[in-house]
Motif scaffolding. Structure first.
Motif, PDB file in Angstrom:
ATOM      1  N   LYS A   1       0.927  -1.189   0.022  1.00 42.85           N
ATOM      2  CA  LYS A   1      -0.048   0.132   0.062  1.00 42.85           C
ATOM      3  C   LYS A   1       0.964   1.274  -0.090  1.00 42.85           C
ATOM      4  CE  LYS A   1      -2.310  -0.850   3.762  1.00 42.85           C
ATOM      5  NZ  LYS A   1      -3.533  -0.558   4.698  1.00 42.85           N
TER       6      LYS A   1
ATOM      7  N   ASP B   1       0.123   4.367   0.698  1.00 38.95           N
ATOM      8  CA  ASP B   1      -0.048   5.082   1.822  1.00 38.95           C
ATOM      9  C   ASP B   1       0.468   4.676   2.948  1.00 38.95           C
ATOM     10  OD1 ASP B   1      -1.952   3.026   2.024  1.00 38.95           O
ATOM     11  OD2 ASP B   1      -3.577   4.061   2.715  1.00 38.95           O
ATOM     12  N   GLU B   2       0.659   3.457   3.123  1.00 37.05           N
ATOM     13  CA  GLU B   2       1.371   2.780   4.252  1.00 37.05           C
ATOM     14  C   GLU B   2       2.750   3.180   4.222  1.00 37.05           C
ATOM     15  OE1 GLU B   2       1.814  -1.218   6.709  1.00 37.05           O
ATOM     16  OE2 GLU B   2       1.251  -1.519   4.849  1.00 37.05           O
TER      17      GLU B   2
ATOM     18  N   ASN C   1       3.715   6.283   5.588  1.00 41.24           N
ATOM     19  CA  ASN C   1       2.974   6.470   6.785  1.00 41.24           C
ATOM     20  C   ASN C   1       1.900   7.329   7.032  1.00 41.24           C
ATOM     21  OD1 ASN C   1       3.291   5.791   9.666  1.00 41.24           O
ATOM     22  ND2 ASN C   1       4.259   7.855  10.052  1.00 41.24           N
ATOM     23  N   TYR C   2       0.921   7.139   6.003  1.00 49.63           N
ATOM     24  CA  TYR C   2      -0.348   7.900   5.731  1.00 49.63           C
ATOM     25  C   TYR C   2      -0.373   9.191   5.996  1.00 49.63           C
ATOM     26  CZ  TYR C   2      -1.214   3.005   6.972  1.00 49.63           C
ATOM     27  OH  TYR C   2      -1.340   1.411   6.595  1.00 49.63           O
TER      28      TYR C   2
ATOM     29  N   LYS D   1      -5.389   7.850   4.899  1.00 50.60           N
ATOM     30  CA  LYS D   1      -5.646   6.320   4.688  1.00 50.60           C
ATOM     31  C   LYS D   1      -6.382   6.265   3.549  1.00 50.60           C
ATOM     32  CE  LYS D   1      -4.488   4.390   9.270  1.00 50.60           C
ATOM     33  NZ  LYS D   1      -5.068   3.487  10.163  1.00 50.60           N
TER      34      LYS D   1
ATOM     35  N   GLU E   1      -9.054   4.054   1.090  1.00 49.74           N
ATOM     36  CA  GLU E   1      -9.979   3.176   1.318  1.00 49.74           C
ATOM     37  C   GLU E   1      -9.977   2.238   0.358  1.00 49.74           C
ATOM     38  OE1 GLU E   1     -13.461   5.762   3.568  1.00 49.74           O
ATOM     39  OE2 GLU E   1     -12.993   6.367   1.593  1.00 49.74           O
TER      40      GLU E   1
ATOM     41  N   SER F   1     -10.843  -2.055   6.880  1.00 48.23           N
ATOM     42  CA  SER F   1     -10.228  -1.670   8.214  1.00 48.23           C
ATOM     43  C   SER F   1     -10.615  -2.994   8.941  1.00 48.23           C
ATOM     44  CB  SER F   1     -11.044  -0.304   8.781  1.00 48.23           C
ATOM     45  OG  SER F   1     -12.254  -0.659   8.776  1.00 48.23           O
TER      46      SER F   1
ATOM     47  N   ASN G   1     -10.671   9.631  -2.844  1.00 47.22           N
ATOM     48  CA  ASN G   1      -9.660   8.607  -2.557  1.00 47.22           C
ATOM     49  C   ASN G   1      -8.434   8.864  -3.758  1.00 47.22           C
ATOM     50  OD1 ASN G   1      -9.903   6.685  -0.257  1.00 47.22           O
ATOM     51  ND2 ASN G   1     -11.763   6.499  -1.061  1.00 47.22           N
TER      52      ASN G   1
ATOM     53  N   TYR H   1       0.139  10.970  -3.023  1.00 43.95           N
ATOM     54  CA  TYR H   1       1.155   9.947  -2.747  1.00 43.95           C
ATOM     55  C   TYR H   1       1.806   9.681  -3.898  1.00 43.95           C
ATOM     56  CZ  TYR H   1      -0.916   8.850   1.701  1.00 43.95           C
ATOM     57  OH  TYR H   1      -1.215   8.898   2.982  1.00 43.95           O
TER      58      TYR H   1
ATOM     59  N   TYR I   1      -2.915   1.961  -6.546  1.00 47.86           N
ATOM     60  CA  TYR I   1      -4.276   2.161  -6.036  1.00 47.86           C
ATOM     61  C   TYR I   1      -5.328   1.941  -7.316  1.00 47.86           C
ATOM     62  CZ  TYR I   1      -8.156   4.118  -3.056  1.00 47.86           C
ATOM     63  OH  TYR I   1      -9.320   3.849  -2.281  1.00 47.86           O
TER      64      TYR I   1
END
Length: 370
Positions: free
Chosen positions: A237, A239-240, A243-244, A248, A250, A309, A323, A330, A348
């Motif tokens: 991911k 976004d991970e 570190n967001y 985050k 979806e 989640s 999103n 990002y 994404y």
């Protein structure tokens, strides 16, 4: 003193994108270390052998493409069978063929000719015609009318997305294919099938001779891992990875309930969708039918859609305006980093398997063959 890196690439993720990248790099004399947080290779294509059946552990994966180059590419690693995806919809105990075709229309209305079917669909949909449908429900009704929508679309779609159809944007259903032929082949692609022996044969072939470490969390070992390689290929991911920083992204998730049944045939088809809202799962898979199995017992899987989640793995990006705008931030940030981002989570974007492979082949060609 300049330390020589042990590998040219650290590849985070042993799914299709990472495996194809590693294989293509190896062909050009490059070295890679492939890591994955799970205890197996193959990402979501991984098959678990149960009752001598290749169980698609993360949901049905049916390979299909119109690109002969990609079809030939995967068949170099493992021969594919002739499986044709022909799912069936179960609505309150009645069965309907998918995709919507003359079999479906006969099951709904008893019609026997394309002209009869078209007449009913036009009559049912005309009252919903408007310049700009405001939500998915209005869009679908304007395309196919009430019977198809309420029996075969509404409940399934609302379960899949976890939202009322009136709350979903119209663009999700840009069109609904209607076939006025008696053809139950779900895909229009020229090439379609399942690897003989399961997808582990494909991922194993791609990663043959390449160093792999499984059960490794990249983020917990980032500093030491990146010292091993000159460049990182990241398929997780995005976004991970950052570190967001911008929030985050979806996703929709899935839960799979696998069950061994001591019968040889449970439903007579690999995929049956349950389209009524009252049934919580979206479909039941019977895995032996993907490979025309004759085993004594059978294994079925019920798929339950979830918010990501509450799920261990994100599956479907929610590509709405909010999103997509977040992802663009990002992506812009990633352009300035010495990292290659690829695959469904890193980009994404919903990818079919052939599209993931095509993207990885395009990236390696641009990287190595300029």
């Amino acid at each position: 003193m300049i330390l020589t890196k042990k590998y040219d690439f650290l590849i985070v993720g042993a799914g299709l994108y990472g495996a194809v990248f590693a294989h293509e790099a190896k062909k050009r004399g490059k070295t890679s270390l492939v890591i994955d947080k799970r205890e197996h290779i193959g990402g979501n294509t991984f098959c678990e052998k149960i009752e001598d059946i290749n169980v698609h552990a993360y949901g049905a994966h049916i390979f299909h493409t119109n690109d002969k180059r990609i079809w030939d590419y995967v068949n170099d690693f493992v021969p594919f069978n002739r499986y044709t995806n022909s799912p069936v919809a179960n609505y309150k105990g009645s069965f309907y063929n998918l995709p919507f075709n003359m079999n479906t229309f006969h099951q709904l209305w008893g019609v026997k000719t394309p002209a009869e079917a078209k007449s009913i669909i036009e009559e049912q949909s005309k009252k919903y015609q408007k310049n700009r449908p405001e939500n998915l429900e209005e869009q679908a009704l304007s395309l196919v009318g009430e019977d198809i929508y309420y029996k075969l679309i509404k409940g399934y779609t609302e379960k899949q997305w976890g939202r009322k159809a009136t709350e979903l944007p119209a663009f999700i259903i840009k069109r609904l294919p209607l076939r006025y032929t008696f053809d139950n082949n779900y895909f229009n692609d020229n090439y379609q099938g399942i690897p003989i022996g399961g997808y582990n044969e494909l991922s194993g072939g791609l990663l043959e001779g390449i160093d792999i470490q499984l059960g490794v969390n990249y983020f917990k070992n980032k500093e030491s891992l990146e010292k091993l390689a000159s460049k990182t290929v990241f398929t997780g991911k995005i976004d991970e990875y950052y570190n967001y920083e911008y929030g985050k992204l979806e996703y929709r998730g899935l839960r799979f309930d696998h069950e061994i049944l001591e019968i040889d045939n449970y439903q007579g088809n690999a995929v049956i969708n349950y389209t009524e809202a009252e049934i919580p799962y979206t479909r039941i898979l019977e895995h032996k039918h993907f490979e025309f199995g004759q085993q004594k017992n059978t294994v079925i899987t019920k798929e339950y859609p979830l918010e990501a989640s509450t799920s261990q793995e994100p599956y479907y990006p929610i590509n709405d305006e909010k999103n997509n705008a977040m992802y663009f931030k990002y992506k812009k940030k990633a352009e300035n980093d010495n990292v290659i981002f690829g695959g469904r989570l890193a980009e994404y974007k919903y990818y079919d398997m052939h599209q993931v492979i095509g993207a990885a082949l395009a990236k390696t060609k641009n990287l190595f063959d300029i």
